[in-house]
Design a protein around this motif. Structure first.
Motif, mmCIF file in Angstrom:
data_model
loop_
_atom_site.group_PDB
_atom_site.id
_atom_site.type_symbol
_atom_site.label_atom_id
_atom_site.label_comp_id
_atom_site.label_asym_id
_atom_site.label_seq_id
_atom_site.Cartn_x
_atom_site.Cartn_y
_atom_site.Cartn_z
ATOM 1 N N LEU A 32 0.809 -1.225 0.000
ATOM 2 C CA LEU A 32 0.000 0.000 0.000
ATOM 3 C C LEU A 32 0.840 1.271 0.000
ATOM 4 N N LEU A 33 2.116 1.157 0.330
ATOM 5 C CA LEU A 33 2.957 2.337 0.531
ATOM 6 C C LEU A 33 3.879 2.603 -0.645
ATOM 7 N N ARG A 34 4.117 3.884 -0.880
ATOM 8 C CA ARG A 34 5.153 4.285 -1.832
ATOM 9 C C ARG A 34 6.510 4.065 -1.178
ATOM 10 N N THR A 35 7.565 4.187 -1.977
ATOM 11 C CA THR A 35 8.913 3.907 -1.465
ATOM 12 C C THR A 35 9.270 4.795 -0.285
ATOM 13 N N ASP A 36 9.030 6.107 -0.399
ATOM 14 C CA ASP A 36 9.393 7.009 0.695
ATOM 15 C C ASP A 36 8.514 6.775 1.918
ATOM 16 N N GLU A 37 7.272 6.368 1.708
ATOM 17 C CA GLU A 37 6.384 6.085 2.837
ATOM 18 C C GLU A 37 6.826 4.814 3.568
ATOM 19 N N LEU A 38 7.232 3.801 2.811
ATOM 20 C CA LEU A 38 7.725 2.569 3.438
ATOM 21 C C LEU A 38 9.005 2.846 4.213
ATOM 22 N N GLU A 39 9.879 3.678 3.665
ATOM 23 C CA GLU A 39 11.096 4.057 4.377
ATOM 24 C C GLU A 39 10.756 4.801 5.662
ATOM 25 N N ALA A 40 9.693 5.604 5.628
ATOM 26 C CA ALA A 40 9.275 6.338 6.823
ATOM 27 C C ALA A 40 8.795 5.373 7.909
ATOM 28 N N VAL A 41 8.036 4.359 7.513
ATOM 29 C CA VAL A 41 7.557 3.358 8.473
ATOM 30 C C VAL A 41 8.734 2.620 9.103
ATOM 31 N N VAL A 42 9.688 2.233 8.267
ATOM 32 C CA VAL A 42 10.851 1.504 8.770
ATOM 33 C C VAL A 42 11.665 2.394 9.712
ATOM 34 N N ALA A 43 11.820 3.681 9.349
ATOM 35 C CA ALA A 43 12.566 4.606 10.205
ATOM 36 C C ALA A 43 11.870 4.777 11.551
ATOM 37 N N HIS A 44 10.552 4.801 11.535
ATOM 38 C CA HIS A 44 9.783 4.910 12.777
ATOM 39 C C HIS A 44 10.023 3.691 13.667
ATOM 40 N N GLU A 45 9.935 2.504 13.084
ATOM 41 C CA GLU A 45 10.125 1.287 13.880
ATOM 42 C C GLU A 45 11.574 1.153 14.349
ATOM 43 N N ASP A 52 9.215 11.667 15.488
ATOM 44 C CA ASP A 52 10.183 12.762 15.344
ATOM 45 C C ASP A 52 11.487 12.264 14.732
ATOM 46 N N ALA A 53 11.949 11.098 15.180
ATOM 47 C CA ALA A 53 13.190 10.537 14.635
ATOM 48 C C ALA A 53 13.020 10.182 13.161
ATOM 49 N N ALA A 54 11.890 9.592 12.815
ATOM 50 C CA ALA A 54 11.647 9.221 11.420
ATOM 51 C C ALA A 54 11.497 10.456 10.537
ATOM 52 N N ALA A 55 10.831 11.488 11.050
ATOM 53 C CA ALA A 55 10.633 12.709 10.274
ATOM 54 C C ALA A 55 11.958 13.391 9.965
ATOM 55 N N ARG A 56 12.879 13.347 10.915
ATOM 56 C CA ARG A 56 14.195 13.939 10.660
ATOM 57 C C ARG A 56 14.941 13.183 9.561
ATOM 58 N N ARG A 57 14.658 11.906 9.418
ATOM 59 C CA ARG A 57 15.387 11.098 8.442
ATOM 60 C C ARG A 57 14.755 11.144 7.050
ATOM 61 N N VAL A 58 13.434 11.038 6.987
ATOM 62 C CA VAL A 58 12.778 10.919 5.672
ATOM 63 C C VAL A 58 11.841 12.075 5.359
ATOM 64 N N GLY A 59 11.573 12.939 6.317
ATOM 65 C CA GLY A 59 10.670 14.056 6.070
ATOM 66 C C GLY A 59 9.294 13.824 6.689
ATOM 67 N N ARG A 60 8.664 14.907 7.128
ATOM 68 C CA ARG A 60 7.386 14.817 7.816
ATOM 69 C C ARG A 60 6.254 14.413 6.873
ATOM 70 N N ASP A 61 6.299 14.891 5.622
ATOM 71 C CA ASP A 61 5.193 14.624 4.703
ATOM 72 C C ASP A 61 5.079 13.132 4.393
ATOM 73 N N ALA A 62 6.214 12.503 4.086
ATOM 74 C CA ALA A 62 6.189 11.069 3.775
ATOM 75 C C ALA A 62 5.703 10.268 4.980
ATOM 76 N N LEU A 63 6.144 10.650 6.165
ATOM 77 C CA LEU A 63 5.727 9.933 7.369
ATOM 78 C C LEU A 63 4.242 10.146 7.640
ATOM 79 N N ARG A 64 3.759 11.362 7.436
ATOM 80 C CA ARG A 64 2.342 11.632 7.674
ATOM 81 C C ARG A 64 1.472 10.799 6.735
ATOM 82 N N ARG A 65 1.863 10.717 5.473
ATOM 83 C CA ARG A 65 1.098 9.897 4.525
ATOM 84 C C ARG A 65 1.132 8.423 4.931
ATOM 85 N N ALA A 66 2.282 7.973 5.395
ATOM 86 C CA ALA A 66 2.400 6.574 5.825
ATOM 87 C C ALA A 66 1.525 6.295 7.041
#
Length: 245
Positions: A154-167, A212-226
């Motif tokens: 369901l996720l785009r590449t940057d969104e999947l990276e955001a999920v992984v960065a969060h975890e 916050d940690a994930a947003a610093r790495r991949v950006g807030r927009d990609a994380l919010r969409r994820a």
């Protein structure tokens, strides 16, 4: 020593009562979750240490240095001390960190290789065949980041990276320990309002800190969409998405 002990006990009780009120009603905790988590930890330590030290000072007041607990006076003192030590031991056992059965199942899947692995933004991720959206961080040597194929599709590449960065942030910042200790304290002393407030707040604050940690790495927009895709229907997911806006 009696006065000092009573003062320490009183201060410990003030901390136990006041800290939850301050930390659950302060808006700054939303913007500074890691500071809030540290504040909860400090409050717990001050409360426990103040109560234990204060009680000890009251007990040993006016006692000879060679026998401060009065063990030689009567068997009753020995019995009371044994009961107190058993109570402390029971509390320590109650608050020790224990992994849940779901974590054991995930660890076994990752260790056995039944879950195929994939490199996502420099992190080894176990992909589990499942239709529902799932992402979790499993602590421990044989743990790691796990994502279901239903969520990855369901996720785009940057969104999947955001999920992984969060975890991954959950693992690097040891959020599982913070949550486990808070929930164990809640189970040990469920009648204390501060214990319940700490458990609830900790579960939310670790999500904010990981965001916050994930947003610093991949950006807030990609994380919010994820977040909207993975958890947008829950109350916490909606708050997380709004916070990332």
């Amino acid at each position: 020593m009696v006065v000092a002990g009573v003062v320490l006990i009183a201060l410990a009780l003030v901390v136990v009562v006041a800290a939850p009120r301050v930390l659950t009603r302060s808006a700054w905790t939303i913007d500074h979750p890691r500071t809030a988590l540290v504040s909860w930890s400090v409050a717990v330590v001050l409360g426990v240490v103040g109560f234990v030290v204060g009680t000890t000072l009251v007990v040993v007041a006016n006692r000879p240095i060679t026998d401060p607990f009065g063990l030689g006076e009567s068997p009753t003192h020995r019995f009371n001390l044994a009961v107190a030590l058993l109570a402390v031991l029971a509390f320590v056992v109650a608050v020790r960190v224990r992994p849940g059965p779901e974590h054991d199942a995930v660890r076994e899947a990752m260790r056995s290789g039944s879950a195929p692995h994939r490199q996502i933004d420099g992190t080894t991720v176990a992909l589990v065949e499942a239709d529902h959206a799932l992402a979790c961080a499993v602590p421990g040597r044989s743990g790691g980041v796990l994502v279901s194929t239903g969520l990855a599709d369901l996720l785009r590449t940057d969104e999947l990276e955001a999920v992984v960065a969060h975890e991954r942030a959950h693992l690097t910042q040891r959020h599982a320990v913070a949550v486990a200790v808070a929930e164990s304290i809640e189970r040990a002393v469920p009648w204390v309002p501060g214990a319940r407030a700490m458990a609830r707040s900790t579960r939310v604050l670790v999500e904010f800190a990981a965001d916050d940690a994930a947003a610093r790495r991949v950006g807030r927009d990609a994380l919010r969409r994820a977040v909207l895709v993975a958890d947008g229907t829950s109350a916490l997911g909606a708050v997380r998405a709004s916070r990332l806006r």
